[in-house]
Design a protein around this motif. Structure first.
Motif, PDB file in Angstrom:
ATOM      1  N   CYS A  26      -2.287   1.769   3.172  1.00  0.00           N
ATOM      2  CA  CYS A  26      -1.555   1.968   4.424  1.00  0.00           C
ATOM      3  C   CYS A  26      -1.918   3.330   4.983  1.00  0.00           C
ATOM      4  O   CYS A  26      -1.840   4.346   4.290  1.00  0.00           O
ATOM      5  CB  CYS A  26      -0.054   1.883   4.160  1.00  0.00           C
ATOM      6  N   ARG A  27      -2.325   3.375   6.248  1.00  0.00           N
ATOM      7  CA  ARG A  27      -2.682   4.639   6.890  1.00  0.00           C
ATOM      8  C   ARG A  27      -1.452   5.429   7.331  1.00  0.00           C
ATOM      9  O   ARG A  27      -1.557   6.606   7.659  1.00  0.00           O
ATOM     10  CB  ARG A  27      -3.566   4.385   8.102  1.00  0.00           C
ATOM     11  N   VAL A  28      -0.278   4.798   7.347  1.00  0.00           N
ATOM     12  CA  VAL A  28       0.940   5.485   7.770  1.00  0.00           C
ATOM     13  C   VAL A  28       1.572   6.253   6.613  1.00  0.00           C
ATOM     14  O   VAL A  28       1.805   7.453   6.690  1.00  0.00           O
ATOM     15  CB  VAL A  28       1.952   4.475   8.365  1.00  0.00           C
ATOM     16  N   CYS A  29       1.827   5.571   5.485  1.00  0.00           N
ATOM     17  CA  CYS A  29       2.527   6.219   4.375  1.00  0.00           C
ATOM     18  C   CYS A  29       1.641   6.479   3.156  1.00  0.00           C
ATOM     19  O   CYS A  29       2.059   7.169   2.242  1.00  0.00           O
ATOM     20  CB  CYS A  29       3.734   5.398   3.952  1.00  0.00           C
ATOM     21  N   ASN A  56       4.874  -1.057   8.295  1.00  0.00           N
ATOM     22  CA  ASN A  56       3.611  -1.052   9.027  1.00  0.00           C
ATOM     23  C   ASN A  56       2.957  -2.425   8.824  1.00  0.00           C
ATOM     24  O   ASN A  56       2.827  -2.891   7.700  1.00  0.00           O
ATOM     25  CB  ASN A  56       2.714   0.064   8.495  1.00  0.00           C
ATOM     26  N   ASP A  57       2.528  -3.050   9.905  1.00  0.00           N
ATOM     27  CA  ASP A  57       1.848  -4.340   9.775  1.00  0.00           C
ATOM     28  C   ASP A  57       0.505  -4.365  10.499  1.00  0.00           C
ATOM     29  O   ASP A  57      -0.071  -5.426  10.700  1.00  0.00           O
ATOM     30  CB  ASP A  57       2.729  -5.483  10.267  1.00  0.00           C
ATOM     31  N   ARG A  58      -0.029  -3.171  10.862  1.00  0.00           N
ATOM     32  CA  ARG A  58      -1.278  -3.144  11.626  1.00  0.00           C
ATOM     33  C   ARG A  58      -2.323  -2.137  11.139  1.00  0.00           C
ATOM     34  O   ARG A  58      -3.509  -2.387  11.284  1.00  0.00           O
ATOM     35  CB  ARG A  58      -0.985  -2.828  13.087  1.00  0.00           C
ATOM     36  N   ASP A  59      -1.927  -1.008  10.635  1.00  0.00           N
ATOM     37  CA  ASP A  59      -2.858   0.092  10.406  1.00  0.00           C
ATOM     38  C   ASP A  59      -3.176   0.260   8.920  1.00  0.00           C
ATOM     39  O   ASP A  59      -2.464   0.968   8.202  1.00  0.00           O
ATOM     40  CB  ASP A  59      -2.252   1.381  10.971  1.00  0.00           C
ATOM     41  N   PHE A  60      -4.264  -0.394   8.450  1.00  0.00           N
ATOM     42  CA  PHE A  60      -4.629  -0.386   7.034  1.00  0.00           C
ATOM     43  C   PHE A  60      -6.110  -0.129   6.859  1.00  0.00           C
ATOM     44  O   PHE A  60      -6.918  -0.470   7.716  1.00  0.00           O
ATOM     45  CB  PHE A  60      -4.319  -1.742   6.386  1.00  0.00           C
TER      46      PHE A  60
END
Length: 66
Positions: A26-29, A56-60
């Motif tokens: 995950c790019r967020v957490c 988050n369901d988009r940024d991976f």
């Protein structure tokens, strides 16, 4: 008495499914997941992964492992 012969009916053989390990980050957490998936006809890998623990369901970052 009548003798009956037993005829074995061959069971259908399922096509072999080649599973591929996938590393998802995950790019967020920053949480990481390692899952197994199957390649579809277009070359995409389907793992069933929907979203991270942080919603988050988009940024991976997704990469197949050897």
């Amino acid at each position: 008495m009548r003798s009956e012969t037993f005829m074995a009916i061959p069971e259908p053989v399922a096509p072999t499914i080649h599973r591929i390990k996938v590393h998802i980050r995950c790019r967020v957490c920053g949480e990481t997941f390692i899952l197994r998936g199957v390649r579809d006809g277009k070359g995409h890998i389907e793992t069933g992964f929907k979203r991270c623990l942080c919603d988050n369901d988009r940024d991976f970052d997704i990469e197949p492992l050897a």
